[in-house]
Design a protein around this motif. Structure first.
Motif, PDB file in Angstrom:
ATOM      1  N   GLY D  17       0.831  -1.199   0.000  1.00 37.79           N
ATOM      2  CA  GLY D  17       0.000   0.000   0.000  1.00 37.79           C
ATOM      3  C   GLY D  17       0.863   1.246   0.000  1.00 37.79           C
ATOM      4  O   GLY D  17       2.066   1.191   0.267  1.00 37.79           O
ATOM      5  N   GLU D  18       0.250   2.358  -0.300  1.00 37.84           N
ATOM      6  CA  GLU D  18       0.992   3.609  -0.309  1.00 37.84           C
ATOM      7  C   GLU D  18       1.311   4.038   1.123  1.00 37.84           C
ATOM      8  O   GLU D  18       0.475   3.925   2.005  1.00 37.84           O
ATOM      9  CB  GLU D  18       0.164   4.687  -1.001  1.00 37.84           C
ATOM     10  N   LEU D  19       2.516   4.522   1.330  1.00 37.88           N
ATOM     11  CA  LEU D  19       2.905   5.074   2.625  1.00 37.88           C
ATOM     12  C   LEU D  19       3.302   6.531   2.417  1.00 37.88           C
ATOM     13  O   LEU D  19       3.778   6.895   1.355  1.00 37.88           O
ATOM     14  CB  LEU D  19       4.100   4.302   3.191  1.00 37.88           C
ATOM     15  N   THR D  57       2.765  26.779   2.996  1.00 44.01           N
ATOM     16  CA  THR D  57       3.439  25.780   2.180  1.00 44.01           C
ATOM     17  C   THR D  57       3.744  24.537   3.006  1.00 44.01           C
ATOM     18  O   THR D  57       3.554  23.407   2.558  1.00 44.01           O
ATOM     19  CB  THR D  57       4.751  26.364   1.610  1.00 44.01           C
ATOM     20  N   LEU D  60       0.590  22.504   3.704  1.00 44.61           N
ATOM     21  CA  LEU D  60       0.163  21.636   2.599  1.00 44.61           C
ATOM     22  C   LEU D  60       0.876  20.290   2.663  1.00 44.61           C
ATOM     23  O   LEU D  60       0.335  19.274   2.223  1.00 44.61           O
ATOM     24  CB  LEU D  60       0.445  22.308   1.255  1.00 44.61           C
ATOM     25  N   PHE D  63      -1.072  18.131   4.873  1.00 44.68           N
ATOM     26  CA  PHE D  63      -2.257  17.712   4.141  1.00 44.68           C
ATOM     27  C   PHE D  63      -1.930  16.553   3.201  1.00 44.68           C
ATOM     28  O   PHE D  63      -2.661  15.573   3.105  1.00 44.68           O
ATOM     29  CB  PHE D  63      -2.774  18.925   3.359  1.00 44.68           C
ATOM     30  N   THR D  64      -0.835  16.675   2.498  1.00 42.71           N
ATOM     31  CA  THR D  64      -0.409  15.610   1.586  1.00 42.71           C
ATOM     32  C   THR D  64      -0.162  14.309   2.339  1.00 42.71           C
ATOM     33  O   THR D  64      -0.534  13.224   1.883  1.00 42.71           O
ATOM     34  CB  THR D  64       0.877  16.045   0.849  1.00 42.71           C
ATOM     35  N   ASP D  67      -3.418  12.919   3.509  1.00 43.88           N
ATOM     36  CA  ASP D  67      -4.164  12.433   2.349  1.00 43.88           C
ATOM     37  C   ASP D  67      -3.718  11.025   1.942  1.00 43.88           C
ATOM     38  O   ASP D  67      -4.536  10.190   1.554  1.00 43.88           O
ATOM     39  CB  ASP D  67      -3.952  13.413   1.193  1.00 43.88           C
ATOM     40  N   ARG D  72      -7.371   5.306   6.122  1.00 41.74           N
ATOM     41  CA  ARG D  72      -7.249   4.806   7.485  1.00 41.74           C
ATOM     42  C   ARG D  72      -7.489   5.902   8.526  1.00 41.74           C
ATOM     43  O   ARG D  72      -7.225   5.705   9.715  1.00 41.74           O
ATOM     44  CB  ARG D  72      -5.854   4.203   7.677  1.00 41.74           C
ATOM     45  N   VAL D  78      -9.139  17.001   5.923  1.00 45.61           N
ATOM     46  CA  VAL D  78      -9.433  18.423   6.140  1.00 45.61           C
ATOM     47  C   VAL D  78      -9.718  18.698   7.613  1.00 45.61           C
ATOM     48  O   VAL D  78      -9.161  19.632   8.220  1.00 45.61           O
ATOM     49  CB  VAL D  78     -10.646  18.861   5.280  1.00 45.61           C
ATOM     50  N   GLU D  85      -4.273  22.276  13.720  1.00 47.71           N
ATOM     51  CA  GLU D  85      -3.921  23.694  13.745  1.00 47.71           C
ATOM     52  C   GLU D  85      -4.497  24.382  14.982  1.00 47.71           C
ATOM     53  O   GLU D  85      -3.850  25.235  15.597  1.00 47.71           O
ATOM     54  CB  GLU D  85      -4.429  24.375  12.467  1.00 47.71           C
ATOM     55  N   LEU D 141       0.157   5.528  12.121  1.00 46.73           N
ATOM     56  CA  LEU D 141       1.503   5.453  11.569  1.00 46.73           C
ATOM     57  C   LEU D 141       2.324   6.738  11.702  1.00 46.73           C
ATOM     58  O   LEU D 141       3.475   6.709  12.157  1.00 46.73           O
ATOM     59  CB  LEU D 141       1.448   5.039  10.085  1.00 46.73           C
ATOM     60  N   MET D 145       6.097   7.441  13.197  1.00 44.23           N
ATOM     61  CA  MET D 145       7.213   7.843  12.338  1.00 44.23           C
ATOM     62  C   MET D 145       7.862   9.118  12.872  1.00 44.23           C
ATOM     63  O   MET D 145       9.087   9.278  12.812  1.00 44.23           O
ATOM     64  CB  MET D 145       6.738   8.014  10.895  1.00 44.23           C
TER      65      MET D 145
END
Lengths: 264, 264, 264, 264, 264, 264
Positions: D17-19, D57, D60, D63-64, D67, D72, D78, D85, D141, D145
């Motif tokens: 899967g994407e991490l 910046t 974001l 957010f990435t 995303d 999960r 959002v 924040e 996760l 990390m």
């Protein structure tokens, strides 16, 4: 792969003399330009000392470059570095005049900041005046490597040996070629695609004047080609675009082609 | 080094206004082009959200750039950014047509991917249409810095002020110069080394039209030079290579030089 | 932003086929050139094995590039890679002759090291001979991406399809355009701004010869434009600067323009 | 290589899967810390707007990251971002108190700048307070990390689930381990090599309290090991170095080992 | 985000004094270590001059760092730099002895190269001897930033103020803490997890001796904790692992814990 | 600077043998780990061929490293590389079991992805199993450089010579030291700060067993120190935290310290 071919390449690499690192040369050039013109610099210095340290760090790069060429230098690297530094104020004054000349000559230029930071003609000239200075001091290879950096960036090729007067104005500039023994007077203006080249090119002419002389206040329009070591363009002449000139032109001349024929 | 010279350089650096970082500008430009054309992008996005985040991150760079110019903007950075975004779909449509026009006009082009990823003419035009958009919004300096990025990469110099119609085709392109007040119609094709320039250049002409107008469907071959604000090349005309044109040419004209003399 | 516009861009990215990474291509090219010419290399290798490992690591990059194009290759990536390697010694010999020819033809050139490390004409030719080799092996896109790297760096555009004979000499070179079906003989010399192009460009001519043929020992001066697939410049001819040639010229010809009129 | 082994590794990669990218996480963390504490930041901001853009910046990036974990997450990316924040000011206040507590407690600390920029205990706590905040918001996760980044840098391992009171003082810190269900009161001080761990570790205890509770104003010297979910160290107690504690200790206790025997 | 919180962070950034760049400090440290020990250096120098230039370039970094701290230096940056350089040979001699001592003391060590390039204890000591030298010269902040670099890399924390004799041997080392006013004699050997710390820590003790004194030829095994400014470990003593010592120990002592009870 | 000191440093650099580049070693290690575990890899491979090329490119790095050590290898670099590749599947299987063992033993672990991507114990073990493999093949220096990379990142130091059985579980791990001649059975679990070390260290013991043997299913709690080549911890024993063990312990033993005295 063919083994003997591979072996030969390896031996080539073993035999090759040391060359100054292209990356180091690029870094040093960028550093000098940033020192001379804040427009090239992204950094603000909080103290004069910090500015000096930046200068000295960059200066050591020049020393490193000269040192890797030391066996081929006419004087010690120390002496050449000192002579270069002594010339720097004059180079700066000359480039300041060049920027002013471009600004006052081009209706599209808004201010000196725009000229310094976006005009390829100014950039090429800045590199040339530095490279020419090193060339006169007898440094081999480095001046040509500098002029190629500017050539790649701007499409303007000025041989570091060329002698260029004050307030030289290059407009646009892509495709300009200025040969090794060119001499250009003051207040000359030149457009893109102009060649100041040699007429013939036998190898034994390496030490003779092979490229033209351009006198003060000449304007040379786009695409003109002027060739030959005896060719002199006299003061205040205007050379039209796309012309091909292999003989001298007197002062105050206007040289142009007839408007081409139309066929409807 | 001469102390007063050094001191003067330091003061220059202290006095210099803030400029947007060239690196940031390059990054932003690359980001917009990658957003518009997957051919420029090495990254695959696994979700639409990830793609959006990439867009927004890049968009903040534009904001940062505009912000550093804020004292010289005609409107707020917020408004200009919004106006630029609103224009983007039209810019994209225009560039899509340009790519199609190049593909259908050049026998050597294999497909649209090859055009977008390897044609310098397309790259220069893509940068121009973005820079022109910012230029019309009154942003100073940035449009010129963008056009210089394209100029350095392609040898094609298009002033961001130039107005260029639809389906503009540049073939090869090195050495092309298109001046600030040029107007080009639709379906024009242009080869390398063409200059659309000014005839004379007194500084007080900054706000007048100094560069030519090219009407629809004109073809201009390599090395042609067309000068002057009153010069109009009429519809469907063909301008031969290496020609020098300073007066208007009517529609459907063909302008060329005689074949040169041969000497055996 | 307009939502449907954004969505369309995302779908474009999803649909886009894989392309070889431009960075990888640039790295590989640099690696091959460093392997062939120590002048391009900043690294000294202490053992032949280390040199071999460097070569192999670079070679895997080519394999990776070919692999990403595999669906469009005429043969397997393995076979193409092997064929390319087998051609490399011949490419090297050819480039060695080119360097010698430039050195013996240009009075400004000091030695072979200077030619290899600073002459844009040599760089463009080196890239061309590699790209042409890949082109003949039927590799799509990659040859054009290589030739664009050289074009961006030097302003010299040589289509990878062009066939170029031995000891080809480019002097200066900015603005040179050499089209896809050009054929050039041995010992040809060419200056900046020369175009060897097509006369007309209808798309259905993709597989016909559209560009001129230049025979042995021809010299072509700056800015000459030679067009058309039937145009042949005969052996030992000299083509003057800024000429415009669309018909064949016999052997031993000299073609030039009259010196332009002067007006005082 | 064994082919089936290689094939299996490839399939593993396809199935994975994407991490979120570790690099992106590190960049974001650095960005938040620089936002909160100028001591971590090498950049000066010339305007408040530039500072805001920097913040956005970086935001974001969060957010990435969120995303890429969206499938999960307990709420939308959002909402989580907004909640994070909203918590940031409280995290900041808490860290400010921590820094003051370290400064007033360590005779070797010169000023707050030194504490923030060089104390590993402060760094580990700063990362923990951010990671704990994300942990409470249900982000998987990422908190672990983050805590591993701090662990690698400082040798201090704090599980993001641990609840830590105000004005927490870590001195030196290498080798500290603080488990997932630890609860620490206010004004606690802890030296290097302290473990607050679990006594036994059967997998079905994942949701029970397995680690000790430390009440207000406790001091724990180097190398002490305190284990078990029912173990409570009462207010104002002092735990001596290298002690091994698996039962509760009442308030105001002093626990130590006898001075070891000497043999001469 | 809460506006006043954001505003406060911005003001914090505006108020923050200049700090030397952590990256510059790391680069300089790496440079000094590479100068002293070829094992840390990936570069071969072809001439002594090139080696000198490398040294000088690195030296300018120290100057830049000192300069950014100039308002807080007891002497001029010029004088401190000179004093540091004058101390360098003695630091080198000391480190050479340390490496020899590790090599002759650890059966697992194969040769000096392995010790210098892979032993964290040697690395931490090398950084300490440099940091201590700067500490004695009165440089603020920098010595602590250096010791934290070593701490992060090795898990060994040595306060730059600690005085360490000749031929100091650290084996493994993770978790070692050596406080500010520690004094260590010659030929001392120390294992991982040893603490030489303070007993109590009221802020007004900043200028008193708070940490122990270790005499010549003492061996301290893993995990021992020795605390207090009056605590002296006499010559030739051996301190067993995991011991807790808060009083002085006479010369030639052996301190250990009884073997723990077994329960079968 | 003292001239003779400088000269000596230069001569040291000239005399120094070639060492494999630390950067190359780090890159190779990262590449192997990414190959084995997609959790370490940020890249997705679109084809099996691309995955293979990635593997081969990384493999060449190992070859380059071995090559720079060739004079000190017991077999040719080619043979060692092949032997290492042949061992890789077994290393992978072993690490898979290790990950499962950690997951099933730690209530805080959510899934295998979390274990692989965030557990320092797993990382240190992964590096160890690779380094041990190279160690057994007789490669000098490289195994120690690998184990130091893991040591710096995790604070866990495992000498590459140590023999470790299957399903080894490290929890937390900072401060663990495992010596060169340690032997560890299957299903052993170990916490942070554990030392498996030598009792005495005379240099002539380099080839004897100096470190303890740990039998199957032993659990060793935080901070325990077990020393000596004759020391054997019998099957199924539990060693309490902070214990100090220098003699063998029979199977099924439980070794612990009394709970320390309290003083109220």
């Amino acid at each position: 792969m063919d083994e003997s071919f591979f072996k030969d390449r390896y031996l080539d690499h073993q035999r090759a003399g040391e060359l100054p690192s292209p990356q180091l040369i690029e870094d040093w050039l960028e550093g000098v330009l940033q020192f001379l013109f804040p427009e090239f610099s992204a950094v603000k210095f909080s103290t004069e000392r910090a500015f000096l340290l930046q200068y000295q760090t960059n200066d050591l790069k020049l020393f490193t470059i000269l040192d890797s060429l030391s066996s081929r230098l006419p004087k010690s690297a120390v002496d050449i570095r000192a002579a270069f530094e002594a010339d720097l104020p004059a180079v700066y004054d000359s480039l300041s005049e060049d920027a002013e000349a471009i600004l006052s000559g081009d209706p599209a230029a808004r201010d000196r900041t725009e000229v310094v930071s976006t005009y390829p003609g100014f950039y090429a000239l800045a590199v040339h005046r530095l490279a020419h200075c090193l060339c006169r001091l007898g440094v081999p290879l480095l001046p040509r490597m500098l002029s190629e950096i500017a050539h790649q960036k701007t499409g303007i090729e000025i041989h570091p040996g060329a002698k260029i007067g004050r307030r030289f104005c290059i407009d646009h500039g892509t495709g300009i070629v200025i040969g090794e023994t060119v001499e250009i007077g003051d207040d000359v203006k030149m457009y893109q695609g102009v060649t100041l080249g040699a007429l013939s090119v036998s190898k034994d002419m390496a030490r003779t004047k092979r490229h033209p002389t351009i006198r003060d206040r000449v304007v040379i329009y786009a695409g003109a080609t002027i060739l030959g070591g005896d060719t002199v363009i006299g003061e205040d002449s205007i050379i039209g675009g796309n012309t091909w000139i292999v003989k001298s032109i007197g002062p105050n001349s206007r040289v142009y082609y007839r408007v081409p024929e139309k066929k409807q």
